[in-house]
Motif scaffolding. Sequence first.
Motif, PDB file in Angstrom:
ATOM      1  N   LEU A 198       0.833  -1.208   0.000  1.00  0.00           N
ATOM      2  CA  LEU A 198       0.000   0.000   0.000  1.00  0.00           C
ATOM      3  C   LEU A 198       0.865   1.256   0.000  1.00  0.00           C
ATOM      4  CD1 LEU A 198      -2.878  -0.917   2.472  1.00  0.00           C
ATOM      5  CD2 LEU A 198      -3.116  -0.380   0.039  1.00  0.00           C
ATOM      6  N   PHE A 199       1.963   1.216   0.756  1.00  0.00           N
ATOM      7  CA  PHE A 199       2.871   2.375   0.753  1.00  0.00           C
ATOM      8  C   PHE A 199       3.435   2.590  -0.645  1.00  0.00           C
ATOM      9  CE2 PHE A 199       6.962   4.435   1.009  1.00  0.00           C
ATOM     10  CZ  PHE A 199       6.719   5.501   1.872  1.00  0.00           C
ATOM     11  N   LEU A 200       3.853   1.513  -1.296  1.00  0.00           N
ATOM     12  CA  LEU A 200       4.408   1.614  -2.649  1.00  0.00           C
ATOM     13  C   LEU A 200       3.394   2.226  -3.613  1.00  0.00           C
ATOM     14  CD1 LEU A 200       6.477   0.894  -4.896  1.00  0.00           C
ATOM     15  CD2 LEU A 200       5.447  -1.391  -4.951  1.00  0.00           C
ATOM     16  N   VAL A 201       2.135   1.769  -3.554  1.00  0.00           N
ATOM     17  CA  VAL A 201       1.130   2.177  -4.533  1.00  0.00           C
ATOM     18  C   VAL A 201       0.482   3.505  -4.169  1.00  0.00           C
ATOM     19  CG1 VAL A 201      -1.089   1.540  -5.563  1.00  0.00           C
ATOM     20  CG2 VAL A 201       0.675  -0.201  -5.230  1.00  0.00           C
ATOM     21  N   ASP A 202       0.000   3.638  -2.914  1.00  0.00           N
ATOM     22  CA  ASP A 202      -0.814   4.793  -2.533  1.00  0.00           C
ATOM     23  C   ASP A 202      -0.006   5.990  -2.053  1.00  0.00           C
ATOM     24  OD1 ASP A 202      -2.982   3.296  -3.176  1.00  0.00           O
ATOM     25  OD2 ASP A 202      -3.634   2.906  -1.118  1.00  0.00           O
ATOM     26  N   VAL A 203       1.211   5.744  -1.609  1.00  0.00           N
ATOM     27  CA  VAL A 203       2.041   6.856  -1.135  1.00  0.00           C
ATOM     28  C   VAL A 203       3.112   7.192  -2.176  1.00  0.00           C
ATOM     29  CG1 VAL A 203       3.648   7.641   0.646  1.00  0.00           C
ATOM     30  CG2 VAL A 203       1.622   6.310   1.293  1.00  0.00           C
ATOM     31  N   GLU A 204       3.931   6.216  -2.494  1.00  0.00           N
ATOM     32  CA  GLU A 204       5.094   6.474  -3.350  1.00  0.00           C
ATOM     33  C   GLU A 204       4.696   6.746  -4.805  1.00  0.00           C
ATOM     34  OE1 GLU A 204       8.583   3.576  -4.692  1.00  0.00           O
ATOM     35  OE2 GLU A 204       8.665   4.036  -2.543  1.00  0.00           O
ATOM     36  N   ARG A 205       4.026   5.793  -5.439  1.00  0.00           N
ATOM     37  CA  ARG A 205       3.686   5.965  -6.856  1.00  0.00           C
ATOM     38  C   ARG A 205       2.624   7.030  -7.069  1.00  0.00           C
ATOM     39  NH1 ARG A 205       3.173  -0.399  -8.531  1.00  0.00           N
ATOM     40  NH2 ARG A 205       5.413  -0.886  -8.591  1.00  0.00           N
ATOM     41  N   ALA A 206       1.615   7.040  -6.220  1.00  0.00           N
ATOM     42  CA  ALA A 206       0.508   7.980  -6.418  1.00  0.00           C
ATOM     43  C   ALA A 206       0.953   9.425  -6.300  1.00  0.00           C
ATOM     44  CB  ALA A 206      -0.606   7.695  -5.407  1.00  0.00           C
ATOM     45  N   HIS A 207       2.087   9.673  -5.634  1.00  0.00           N
ATOM     46  CA  HIS A 207       2.528  11.052  -5.414  1.00  0.00           C
ATOM     47  C   HIS A 207       3.884  11.344  -6.042  1.00  0.00           C
ATOM     48  CE1 HIS A 207      -0.450  10.268  -2.188  1.00  0.00           C
ATOM     49  NE2 HIS A 207      -0.808  11.520  -2.444  1.00  0.00           N
ATOM     50  N   GLY A 208       4.341  10.461  -6.920  1.00  0.00           N
ATOM     51  CA  GLY A 208       5.570  10.734  -7.659  1.00  0.00           C
ATOM     52  C   GLY A 208       6.818  10.827  -6.812  1.00  0.00           C
TER      53      GLY A 208
END
Length: 316
Positions: A198-208
């Motif tokens: 979830l951190f990878l998808v919703d935090v890292e990727r979703a916010h560049g």
Amino acid sequence: MESWDALLRRQHGAATRDQLLAHGFTRGHWSAQVAASRWQRPIPGIYVVFNGPLPRMTRYWVAVLHAGPGAALSHRTAGLVWGLIPERREQAIHVTIVRPRNARSRRGLVVHRSRVPFVPAGSPPCTGVARTAVDLCATARTPADRAAVLGRTAQQYPQALREARDFARAHPRMPGRDEFFAVLADVEGGAHSALEWLFLVDVERAHGLPGGERQRAVNGTRQDVGLVEFRTTIELDGRAAHEPIPARWRDLARDNAAGRRREITLRYGWQDVRWRPCAVAAEVAETIRGGGWTGVPTPCGPNCEVAAAWPLPPDS
């Protein structure tokens, strides 16, 4: 032939009618034992040679024996046996048989039918780790659930990931197949839990945000996400507050080691990443900018907290 005592030890007190006959018991004998409440018959044709509540392993054997030769515990039940899903109060026991064999589901017992042959493993017999992981992913409700299963597989049976991928490739009608491959790639990249995914998808990727090094080995421990270039470590802790003392010491030692390297450690739990990913992204961005990052985070939407801290130009 296996001795009667050895059979009962292996099957935790459960036996089929055919096994009883093979060991010299008569219908009158086992009927008398059941009538006297010394034995039990939880399912027609299956007997348990003691009274009282059935332990978990005995219930597992009753289910497998009812399903017949070649049957195996599967899905959530096999997931519990292999440690691919967390312990929780069980509801139904799941078993899988290969078609065209037939066995009926009953209350508390779900029988799955597979067109694909498999070799049961363990005692009681279960579908193998890779097949169990695929079955759990095929019935998972969300990508995070798939990530949790595959993450546990990666932690405990890393060699099974390749077998799981090969199985999914060979079965194009597998439910959720494309999503399975996407999550599997993330898990193989180091996102070894639902929280890390979830951190990878919703935090890292979703916010560049820049991608860090996952599962980085440092001084005998592993960092969940190491942004080495920006002197920042991110630890994602999904454990309960009553985590064992050795685990706390390990975390403390890891944080202290990061401090000695002049790294900042940010620590987030499930509630942070699941319910406030934008706030977490803004905090990570601010921290790594202090460590030399010159990029700009991307708001995931008009109400994103990153948008408030780094507003987009009017013409963007």
